[in-house]
Design a protein around this motif. Structure first.
Motif, PDB file in Angstrom:
ATOM      1  N   GLU A 196      90.269 -35.936  54.599  1.00  0.00           N
ATOM      2  CA  GLU A 196      89.744 -37.281  54.458  1.00  0.00           C
ATOM      3  C   GLU A 196      89.476 -37.573  52.990  1.00  0.00           C
ATOM      4  O   GLU A 196      88.933 -36.738  52.270  1.00  0.00           O
ATOM      5  N   LEU A 197      89.895 -38.752  52.569  1.00  0.00           N
ATOM      6  CA  LEU A 197      89.592 -39.273  51.241  1.00  0.00           C
ATOM      7  C   LEU A 197      88.574 -40.389  51.436  1.00  0.00           C
ATOM      8  O   LEU A 197      88.846 -41.361  52.135  1.00  0.00           O
ATOM      9  N   THR A 198      87.404 -40.235  50.838  1.00  0.00           N
ATOM     10  CA  THR A 198      86.344 -41.222  50.968  1.00  0.00           C
ATOM     11  C   THR A 198      86.036 -41.772  49.591  1.00  0.00           C
ATOM     12  O   THR A 198      85.724 -41.016  48.674  1.00  0.00           O
ATOM     13  N   THR A 199      86.113 -43.091  49.465  1.00  0.00           N
ATOM     14  CA  THR A 199      85.809 -43.756  48.199  1.00  0.00           C
ATOM     15  C   THR A 199      84.475 -44.472  48.342  1.00  0.00           C
ATOM     16  O   THR A 199      84.265 -45.220  49.302  1.00  0.00           O
ATOM     17  N   VAL A 200      83.586 -44.211  47.385  1.00  0.00           N
ATOM     18  CA  VAL A 200      82.267 -44.833  47.388  1.00  0.00           C
ATOM     19  C   VAL A 200      82.032 -45.538  46.059  1.00  0.00           C
ATOM     20  O   VAL A 200      82.605 -45.184  45.029  1.00  0.00           O
ATOM     21  N   GLY A 201      81.184 -46.551  46.120  1.00  0.00           N
ATOM     22  CA  GLY A 201      80.820 -47.299  44.917  1.00  0.00           C
ATOM     23  C   GLY A 201      79.424 -46.933  44.466  1.00  0.00           C
ATOM     24  O   GLY A 201      78.905 -45.859  44.786  1.00  0.00           O
ATOM     25  N   ASP A 202      78.808 -47.851  43.739  1.00  0.00           N
ATOM     26  CA  ASP A 202      77.446 -47.649  43.258  1.00  0.00           C
ATOM     27  C   ASP A 202      76.520 -47.310  44.416  1.00  0.00           C
ATOM     28  O   ASP A 202      76.660 -47.841  45.527  1.00  0.00           O
ATOM     29  N   ASN A 203      75.566 -46.443  44.183  1.00  0.00           N
ATOM     30  CA  ASN A 203      74.580 -46.014  45.180  1.00  0.00           C
ATOM     31  C   ASN A 203      75.237 -45.428  46.428  1.00  0.00           C
ATOM     32  O   ASN A 203      74.686 -45.493  47.515  1.00  0.00           O
ATOM     33  N   CYS A 204      76.447 -44.906  46.279  1.00  0.00           N
ATOM     34  CA  CYS A 204      77.160 -44.240  47.371  1.00  0.00           C
ATOM     35  C   CYS A 204      77.531 -45.198  48.507  1.00  0.00           C
ATOM     36  O   CYS A 204      77.665 -44.794  49.650  1.00  0.00           O
TER      37      CYS A 204
END
Length: 188
Positions: free
Chosen positions: A137-145
């Motif tokens: 799995e590839l998980t992309t997160v932004g600011d503050n997860c």
């Protein structure tokens, strides 16, 4: 969609240590595309997902390509019950323990990027984690997860377990109306 919920809560579950954890309360829309290799079937679903780690509750409202695939679910981990209803029928079952949604410590940071236009830039981090059954799995997160995108695929060829892609959008922090976590009367 059950596969989606299971993978969302399992794939981002943490042990004691974690790279980052999603905000404690948020609501978001999630578009899910599932491609099953064995049947060459592609399914698209949109869900309104509400997450409240403080009260240990999840709420999902799913809209799908066909009425047969639409449903609602409330998982009340503090009560140990899950309520799933569709077309006037409700099923009540037990839940497991509550786990905060986090990027596990063993996840590998594989990319740092950004999205947006200056001055509205969001820094992104993409993590890779190997799941059971040869799934990655590839998980992309932004600011503050905050979750942005999740892509799951099998390392087997052909991919018998399929591929799953989830896009998160229209996210808001907090829970606007806590009554969304109250099961309907048909679940009494």
């Amino acid at each position: 969609m059950f596969v989606f919920l299971l993978s969302l809560t399992v794939s981002m579950i943490t042990g004691e240590a974690s790279q980052c954890c999603v905000p404690p309360q948020f609501q978001t829309n999630i578009d899910t595309m599932t491609s099953l290799s064995s049947t060459m079937d592609k399914r698209f679903q949109t869900a309104r997902f509400s997450y409240d780690a403080m009260s240990k509750k999840l709420r999902t409202h799913v809209v799908a390509q066909t009425k047969e695939d639409e449903f609602d679910r409330i998982e009340d981990f503090s009560a140990g019950k899950s309520f799933t209803w569709a077309r006037g029928i409700c099923k009540v079952s037990s839940t497991g323990p509550f786990n905060q949604i986090c990027i596990p410590d063993e996840a590998k940071l594989v990319r740092e990027s950004f999205m947006g236009v200056s001055p509205n830039i969001i820094k992104l981090k993409t993590y890779m984690v190997t799941l059971e059954n040869n799934m990655t799995e590839l998980t992309t997160v932004g600011d503050n997860c905050t979750p942005i995108e999740m892509v799951s695929f099998s390392s087997k060829s052909p991919q018998p377990d399929g591929q799953f892609m989830r896009i998160f959008y229209n996210m808001s922090m907090g829970i606007k109306d806590s009554s969304i976590f109250t099961p309907p009367k048909i679940c009494s």
